[in-house]
Design a protein around this motif. Structure first.
Motif, PDB file in Angstrom:
ATOM      1  N   ALA A   1       0.844  -1.190   0.000  1.00 32.70           N
ATOM      2  CA  ALA A   1       0.000   0.000   0.000  1.00 32.70           C
ATOM      3  C   ALA A   1       0.878   1.238   0.000  1.00 32.70           C
ATOM      4  O   ALA A   1       1.719   1.413   0.895  1.00 32.70           O
ATOM      5  CB  ALA A   1      -0.913   0.010   1.222  1.00 32.70           C
ATOM      6  N   VAL A   2       0.689   2.082  -1.002  1.00 35.42           N
ATOM      7  CA  VAL A   2       1.372   3.374  -1.085  1.00 35.42           C
ATOM      8  C   VAL A   2       0.368   4.424  -0.633  1.00 35.42           C
ATOM      9  O   VAL A   2      -0.711   4.549  -1.219  1.00 35.42           O
ATOM     10  CB  VAL A   2       1.843   3.672  -2.524  1.00 35.42           C
ATOM     11  CG1 VAL A   2       2.502   5.051  -2.596  1.00 35.42           C
ATOM     12  CG2 VAL A   2       2.793   2.583  -3.007  1.00 35.42           C
ATOM     13  N   HIS A   3       0.691   5.187   0.404  1.00 33.00           N
ATOM     14  CA  HIS A   3      -0.281   6.137   0.945  1.00 33.00           C
ATOM     15  C   HIS A   3       0.429   7.302   1.620  1.00 33.00           C
ATOM     16  O   HIS A   3       1.662   7.352   1.679  1.00 33.00           O
ATOM     17  CB  HIS A   3      -1.242   5.438   1.908  1.00 33.00           C
ATOM     18  CG  HIS A   3      -0.582   4.813   3.102  1.00 33.00           C
ATOM     19  ND1 HIS A   3      -0.378   5.491   4.284  1.00 33.00           N
ATOM     20  CD2 HIS A   3      -0.062   3.564   3.307  1.00 33.00           C
ATOM     21  CE1 HIS A   3       0.205   4.702   5.163  1.00 33.00           C
ATOM     22  NE2 HIS A   3       0.420   3.514   4.595  1.00 33.00           N
TER      23      HIS A   3
ATOM     24  N   PRO B   1       2.701  -4.597   3.316  1.00 27.68           N
ATOM     25  CA  PRO B   1       3.880  -3.729   3.279  1.00 27.68           C
ATOM     26  C   PRO B   1       3.491  -2.335   2.790  1.00 27.68           C
ATOM     27  O   PRO B   1       2.608  -2.192   1.939  1.00 27.68           O
ATOM     28  CB  PRO B   1       4.799  -4.438   2.279  1.00 27.68           C
ATOM     29  CG  PRO B   1       4.376  -5.871   2.332  1.00 27.68           C
ATOM     30  CD  PRO B   1       2.889  -5.832   2.532  1.00 27.68           C
ATOM     31  N   GLN B   2       4.160  -1.320   3.327  1.00 31.34           N
ATOM     32  CA  GLN B   2       3.744   0.056   3.051  1.00 31.34           C
ATOM     33  C   GLN B   2       4.879   0.897   2.488  1.00 31.34           C
ATOM     34  O   GLN B   2       6.038   0.705   2.859  1.00 31.34           O
ATOM     35  CB  GLN B   2       3.245   0.707   4.344  1.00 31.34           C
ATOM     36  CG  GLN B   2       2.093  -0.021   5.003  1.00 31.34           C
ATOM     37  CD  GLN B   2       1.754   0.533   6.367  1.00 31.34           C
ATOM     38  OE1 GLN B   2       1.408   1.718   6.507  1.00 31.34           O
ATOM     39  NE2 GLN B   2       1.841  -0.306   7.392  1.00 31.34           N
ATOM     40  N   VAL B   3       4.512   1.830   1.630  1.00 27.08           N
ATOM     41  CA  VAL B   3       5.376   2.940   1.249  1.00 27.08           C
ATOM     42  C   VAL B   3       4.623   4.201   1.635  1.00 27.08           C
ATOM     43  O   VAL B   3       3.549   4.480   1.094  1.00 27.08           O
ATOM     44  CB  VAL B   3       5.714   2.950  -0.248  1.00 27.08           C
ATOM     45  CG1 VAL B   3       6.502   4.218  -0.597  1.00 27.08           C
ATOM     46  CG2 VAL B   3       6.492   1.710  -0.642  1.00 27.08           C
TER      47      VAL B   3
ATOM     48  N   GLY C   1       7.638  -1.457   6.226  1.00 26.61           N
ATOM     49  CA  GLY C   1       7.548  -0.686   5.005  1.00 26.61           C
ATOM     50  C   GLY C   1       8.670   0.323   4.905  1.00 26.61           C
ATOM     51  O   GLY C   1       9.669   0.239   5.627  1.00 26.61           O
ATOM     52  N   VAL C   2       8.457   1.309   4.028  1.00 33.22           N
ATOM     53  CA  VAL C   2       9.499   2.268   3.680  1.00 33.22           C
ATOM     54  C   VAL C   2       8.935   3.681   3.800  1.00 33.22           C
ATOM     55  O   VAL C   2       7.795   3.936   3.391  1.00 33.22           O
ATOM     56  CB  VAL C   2       9.990   2.019   2.240  1.00 33.22           C
ATOM     57  CG1 VAL C   2      11.036   3.053   1.835  1.00 33.22           C
ATOM     58  CG2 VAL C   2      10.545   0.610   2.113  1.00 33.22           C
TER      59      VAL C   2
ATOM     60  N   ALA D   1      11.932   2.786  -6.460  1.00 36.51           N
ATOM     61  CA  ALA D   1      12.972   2.284  -5.562  1.00 36.51           C
ATOM     62  C   ALA D   1      12.384   1.949  -4.193  1.00 36.51           C
ATOM     63  O   ALA D   1      12.709   0.902  -3.594  1.00 36.51           O
ATOM     64  CB  ALA D   1      14.082   3.314  -5.420  1.00 36.51           C
ATOM     65  N   ALA D   2      11.507   2.815  -3.672  1.00 39.15           N
ATOM     66  CA  ALA D   2      10.875   2.553  -2.381  1.00 39.15           C
ATOM     67  C   ALA D   2      10.010   1.299  -2.449  1.00 39.15           C
ATOM     68  O   ALA D   2      10.010   0.466  -1.528  1.00 39.15           O
ATOM     69  CB  ALA D   2      10.049   3.762  -1.947  1.00 39.15           C
ATOM     70  N   LEU D   3       9.275   1.152  -3.537  1.00 35.60           N
ATOM     71  CA  LEU D   3       8.444  -0.038  -3.704  1.00 35.60           C
ATOM     72  C   LEU D   3       9.299  -1.300  -3.780  1.00 35.60           C
ATOM     73  O   LEU D   3       8.936  -2.348  -3.236  1.00 35.60           O
ATOM     74  CB  LEU D   3       7.605   0.084  -4.980  1.00 35.60           C
ATOM     75  CG  LEU D   3       6.202   0.639  -4.824  1.00 35.60           C
ATOM     76  CD1 LEU D   3       5.570   0.858  -6.191  1.00 35.60           C
ATOM     77  CD2 LEU D   3       5.341  -0.310  -3.987  1.00 35.60           C
ATOM     78  N   GLY D   4      10.422  -1.196  -4.471  1.00 38.39           N
ATOM     79  CA  GLY D   4      11.317  -2.342  -4.557  1.00 38.39           C
ATOM     80  C   GLY D   4      11.734  -2.835  -3.185  1.00 38.39           C
ATOM     81  O   GLY D   4      11.811  -4.047  -2.940  1.00 38.39           O
ATOM     82  N   GLU D   5      11.986  -1.896  -2.266  1.00 35.78           N
ATOM     83  CA  GLU D   5      12.339  -2.274  -0.891  1.00 35.78           C
ATOM     84  C   GLU D   5      11.143  -2.876  -0.155  1.00 35.78           C
ATOM     85  O   GLU D   5      11.267  -3.890   0.549  1.00 35.78           O
ATOM     86  CB  GLU D   5      12.826  -1.056  -0.117  1.00 35.78           C
ATOM     87  CG  GLU D   5      14.149  -0.466  -0.591  1.00 35.78           C
ATOM     88  CD  GLU D   5      14.560   0.708   0.279  1.00 35.78           C
ATOM     89  OE1 GLU D   5      14.560   0.550   1.527  1.00 35.78           O
ATOM     90  OE2 GLU D   5      14.843   1.785  -0.276  1.00 35.78           O
ATOM     91  N   ALA D   6       9.966  -2.262  -0.331  1.00 39.22           N
ATOM     92  CA  ALA D   6       8.786  -2.712   0.398  1.00 39.22           C
ATOM     93  C   ALA D   6       8.305  -4.088  -0.057  1.00 39.22           C
ATOM     94  O   ALA D   6       7.683  -4.820   0.718  1.00 39.22           O
ATOM     95  CB  ALA D   6       7.661  -1.691   0.247  1.00 39.22           C
ATOM     96  N   LEU D   7       8.574  -4.432  -1.296  1.00 32.50           N
ATOM     97  CA  LEU D   7       8.062  -5.684  -1.857  1.00 32.50           C
ATOM     98  C   LEU D   7       8.979  -6.883  -1.606  1.00 32.50           C
ATOM     99  O   LEU D   7       8.709  -7.979  -2.101  1.00 32.50           O
ATOM    100  CB  LEU D   7       7.824  -5.515  -3.358  1.00 32.50           C
ATOM    101  CG  LEU D   7       6.648  -4.593  -3.735  1.00 32.50           C
ATOM    102  CD1 LEU D   7       6.695  -4.252  -5.226  1.00 32.50           C
ATOM    103  CD2 LEU D   7       5.314  -5.236  -3.376  1.00 32.50           C
TER     104      LEU D   7
END
Length: 404
Positions: free
Chosen positions: A310-312, A328-330, A351-352, A366-372
């Motif tokens: 989830a990106v929020h 996992p969150q961004v 998350g990140v 890049a942030a999503l890559g870490e969160a996933l």
């Protein structure tokens, strides 16, 4: 027993009160919620059978419209104080209780109403950074910076008293005098009281007690959402691997179309499908590809259990919902307490925290890559099971059994 719950804010302010209202009603109490007159808030409270008293102007129109001139702010503050005083006072009587949160002038009006009528009153913090503490600095209001040479949090909070008096003292005390109440020297501490409530989860938000405050941390106030997901959304979810959710709630996200395009491109760069929540920014994506689905108001509690991440924006409610779901969150923080929640998500390893409020395709990807990563997903799943769900029960007990 009758309880008046009062707030002036967005969904993240109204929904927790709805959760407490439902719990109180189950225990036999009569409950009214004084809240902004926005249709979505009225619909949410009506859906759970809770009486709403529309108070003040539409919050959505204020948030998404042109920013008000600074010269308008004193009048708006005074209006909110008076409007919430009147709304809380209407129909209240001996033995009732008042719980207030949201924008400071609204809580101040509720506080004065409770004092005038001799009612029990509790100030509710929905995030910790509004409460004075040596462990974090106060929020800086626009145009009211603190001296750059002052870095000690205790000193900053001492200066904050003057800031709050300068911003809200005239509105609060002018109204108090008009209704026969004495003025107060420290409007901040008068409204917050020495025993405020903090409706956050102690794992996600480990409050450390501070001198001069006896904070009661109840756990987050959660309104269970039993609504089914829309059939077309379920079909999209069933048609492939779990997508990434992107939504920014009540944040206007100026230049919203660019944000949506950036987010979709970042998610696609990770080989994922995407669900975009319109929110108050009216996000959308119009390239017609079948790997992107746009939703309006939806049951996040159900949806977050079916997403890859989830990106929020990092609102307290969204952060808690995503954490409970093990998603996992961004977090792309915008204002006020959102940087705090971003930091907590990162510190917990669930998350990140995105660096800055305006993501680029590269930074968000890049942030999503870490969160996933499998490590973050495993950590998010483990922490999910530790989040308390009894916050409204604790708060209801405090209200119905004052000595609890």
């Amino acid at each position: 027993m009758r309880v008046v719950l009062a707030t002036y804010g967005s969904r993240g302010d109204v929904q927790p009160l709805a959760g407490l209202a439902v719990r109180l009603r189950e225990l036999g109490a009569q409950v009214r919620v004084c809240a902004p007159p926005d249709e979505e808030f009225a619909a949410q409270l009506d859906a759970v059978g809770v009486e709403m008293v529309p108070t003040g102007l539409s919050v959505r129109s204020l948030v998404t419209g042109p920013p008000p001139a600074s010269s308008e702010l004193p009048r708006r503050a005074a209006d909110l104080v008076a409007q919430f005083y009147d709304a809380v006072s209407a129909g209240a009587g001996p033995g009732d209780a008042v719980v207030a949160t949201g924008l400071f002038p609204a809580a101040a009006g509720a506080r004065s109403a409770a004092e005038k009528l001799g009612l029990r009153y509790a100030y509710l913090a929905l995030q910790p950074t509004v409460l004075p503490s040596p462990h974090h600095p106060p929020f800086q209001y626009p145009g009211r910076p603190y001296p750059p040479e002052v870095t000690d949090n205790a000193e900053l909070w001492a200066l904050n008293v003057g800031t709050m008096n300068a911003l809200f003292g005239e509105a609060v005390n002018g109204h108090r005098v008009s209704v026969g109440l004495p003025p107060v020297d420290n409007v901040r501490d008068h409204v917050l009281t020495a025993r405020p409530w903090l409706a956050t989860d102690p794992v996600l938000d480990p409050w450390r007690q501070a001198p001069g405050l006896d904070v009661v941390q109840t756990g987050a106030w959660i309104l269970p959402d039993e609504r089914p997901l829309p059939a077309d959304l379920v079909a999209f979810l069933d048609a492939g691997e779990p997508p990434v959710y992107v939504g920014f709630g009540s944040m206007p996200m100026r230049g919203a179309q660019d944000v949506a395009e950036v987010a979709v491109a970042a998610v696609r760069a990770q080989g994922r499908r995407v669900v975009i929540a319109r929110g108050w920014a009216e996000l959308g994506h119009g390239d017609g590809r079948d790997d992107c689905f746009v939703v309006g108001e939806v049951n996040q509690q159900a949806l977050f259990g079916r997403v890859a991440a989830a990106v929020h924006h990092g609102g307290a409610g969204t952060t808690t919902t995503a954490t409970r779901a093990g998603a996992p969150q961004v977090v792309v923080p915008q204002i006020v307490d959102q940087p705090y929640w971003a930091g907590r998500v990162a510190a917990l390893g669930v998350g990140v925290a995105h660096d800055g409020a305006t993501p680029t395709m590269e930074s968000l990807s890049a942030a999503l890559g870490e969160a996933l990563t499998p490590e973050v997903r495993a950590r998010a799943a483990a922490v999910a099971g530790t989040v308390r769900t009894d916050g409204t029960a604790v708060a209801a007990d405090l209200l119905l059994r004052p000595g609890a």
